[in-house]
Design a protein around this motif. Structure first.
Motif, short mmCIF file in Angstrom:
data_model
loop_
_atom_site.label_atom_id
_atom_site.label_comp_id
_atom_site.label_asym_id
_atom_site.label_seq_id
_atom_site.Cartn_x
_atom_site.Cartn_y
_atom_site.Cartn_z
N GLY A 127 3.71 23.02 38.10
CA GLY A 127 4.61 21.93 37.71
C GLY A 127 3.94 20.78 36.97
O GLY A 127 4.62 19.88 36.48
N TYR A 128 2.61 20.78 36.89
CA TYR A 128 1.90 19.73 36.14
C TYR A 128 2.05 19.98 34.64
O TYR A 128 2.32 21.11 34.22
CB TYR A 128 0.41 19.73 36.50
N PHE A 129 1.84 18.95 33.84
CA PHE A 129 1.98 19.05 32.39
C PHE A 129 0.65 18.78 31.70
O PHE A 129 -0.12 17.92 32.13
CB PHE A 129 3.00 18.02 31.88
N CYS A 130 0.42 19.52 30.63
CA CYS A 130 -0.72 19.27 29.76
C CYS A 130 -0.19 19.13 28.34
O CYS A 130 0.79 19.79 27.97
CB CYS A 130 -1.73 20.40 29.86
N PHE A 131 -0.82 18.27 27.56
CA PHE A 131 -0.36 17.97 26.21
C PHE A 131 -1.43 18.35 25.18
O PHE A 131 -2.62 18.23 25.45
CB PHE A 131 -0.03 16.48 26.08
N TYR A 132 -0.97 18.78 24.01
CA TYR A 132 -1.87 19.07 22.89
C TYR A 132 -2.23 17.77 22.19
O TYR A 132 -1.37 17.14 21.57
CB TYR A 132 -1.19 19.99 21.88
N PHE A 184 -4.52 27.50 18.69
CA PHE A 184 -3.91 27.76 20.00
C PHE A 184 -4.45 26.85 21.10
O PHE A 184 -3.76 26.52 22.04
CB PHE A 184 -4.15 29.22 20.39
N TYR A 185 -5.70 26.45 20.98
CA TYR A 185 -6.39 25.79 22.08
C TYR A 185 -5.91 24.36 22.30
O TYR A 185 -5.55 23.66 21.38
CB TYR A 185 -7.89 25.81 21.85
N GLY A 186 -5.94 23.93 23.57
CA GLY A 186 -5.45 22.60 23.93
C GLY A 186 -6.48 21.72 24.60
O GLY A 186 -6.10 20.77 25.29
N GLY A 187 -7.77 22.00 24.42
CA GLY A 187 -8.80 21.21 25.07
C GLY A 187 -8.86 19.79 24.54
O GLY A 187 -8.48 19.49 23.41
N TRP A 188 -9.34 18.89 25.41
CA TRP A 188 -9.45 17.46 25.11
C TRP A 188 -10.92 17.11 24.90
O TRP A 188 -11.71 17.14 25.85
CB TRP A 188 -8.90 16.66 26.27
N ILE A 189 -11.29 16.76 23.69
CA ILE A 189 -12.68 16.40 23.39
C ILE A 189 -12.82 14.89 23.43
O ILE A 189 -12.12 14.16 22.73
CB ILE A 189 -13.13 16.95 22.03
N THR A 190 -13.75 14.43 24.25
CA THR A 190 -14.13 13.02 24.33
C THR A 190 -15.63 12.93 24.09
O THR A 190 -16.31 13.96 23.98
CB THR A 190 -13.76 12.43 25.71
N ASP A 191 -16.15 11.72 24.04
CA ASP A 191 -17.59 11.55 23.77
C ASP A 191 -18.47 12.17 24.84
O ASP A 191 -19.65 12.42 24.59
CB ASP A 191 -17.92 10.06 23.62
N GLU A 192 -17.93 12.43 26.01
CA GLU A 192 -18.74 13.00 27.08
C GLU A 192 -18.93 14.51 26.95
O GLU A 192 -19.71 15.11 27.68
CB GLU A 192 -18.14 12.68 28.46
N ILE A 193 -18.23 15.15 26.02
CA ILE A 193 -18.23 16.60 25.90
C ILE A 193 -19.12 17.04 24.74
O ILE A 193 -19.02 16.52 23.63
CB ILE A 193 -16.79 17.13 25.66
N VAL A 194 -20.00 18.04 25.00
CA VAL A 194 -20.79 18.66 23.93
C VAL A 194 -20.54 20.16 23.94
O VAL A 194 -20.21 20.75 24.97
CB VAL A 194 -22.30 18.35 24.06
N GLY A 195 -20.69 20.78 22.80
CA GLY A 195 -20.37 22.21 22.61
C GLY A 195 -21.54 22.98 22.05
O GLY A 195 -22.66 22.75 22.47
N PRO A 196 -21.28 23.84 21.10
CA PRO A 196 -20.03 24.01 20.38
C PRO A 196 -18.91 24.52 21.29
O PRO A 196 -19.19 25.14 22.32
CB PRO A 196 -20.37 25.04 19.29
#
Length: 184
Positions: free
Chosen positions: A137-142, A162-174
């Motif tokens: 029942g929780y919601f996630c937004f693109y 398709f992907y809905g991940g949230w990138i902030t300055d704390e996140i590194v990838g790729p």
């Protein structure tokens, strides 16, 4: 999980990277950062008390300090907001659905604010698989469709259609979706 559908088991088995060891191509996080390659697979749910705001123009669609981050290898977190912190007057359920091998069947929501209609801007799992029932029942937004903020920082959307991940300055990838390479 018992009684896992065959399609889900098949997709779960294909993953090469599972968060046990950061691959050589992954960026090394600095102090205060997280590598998406350190997130596990299967994904984990991580309660988060930072203020999350989703809005359109000056209208707040959702605001919560009681979210759940879903952390999965190769993907930026997705923030799930409890239904009591979402203004449901701005959401209209659509016919679109998708399947996740970890969470189950997702349903999608349009956002309608002051005559603006943002198609399939949010999703939710009404009856997720047992291991993820906490986000039922929780919601996630693109964040590429509606502006999203974590503690005042505007979220950057995860690349890919398709992907809905949230990138902030704390996140590194790729991160998955960032290039033509498939990160399994």
């Amino acid at each position: 999980m018992k009684n896992l559908p065959k399609w889900a088991a098949k997709h779960r088995d294909k993953w090469e990277y599972r968060g046990q060891k950061r691959p050589s191509f992954a960026l090394k996080p600095k102090k205060g950062q997280e590598s998406v390659w350190d997130y596990p697979r299967p994904p984990v749910l991580d309660p988060d008390d930072r203020e999350v705001i989703v809005k359109w123009e000056n209208i707040i669609i959702a605001k919560s300090s009681n979210t759940i981050r879903l952390l999965e290898t190769a993907s930026p977190p997705t923030f799930y907001l409890p239904p009591q912190d979402v203004n449901l007057d701005y959401l209209i359920k659509t016919d679109k659905t998708s399947r996740c091998e970890w969470k189950g069947k997702a349903i999608y929501w349009n956002v309608l604010v002051d005559g603006d209609k943002i198609i399939n801007a949010a999703w939710s799992y009404q009856t997720p698989f047992d291991d993820y029932k906490e986000i039922a029942g929780y919601f996630c937004f693109y964040p590429k469709k509606v502006p999203c903020f974590v503690d005042g920082e505007k979220v950057r959307p995860q690349p890919g259609g398709f992907y809905g991940g949230w990138i902030t300055d704390e996140i590194v990838g790729p991160v998955k979706g960032e290039s033509n390479k498939t990160y399994l």
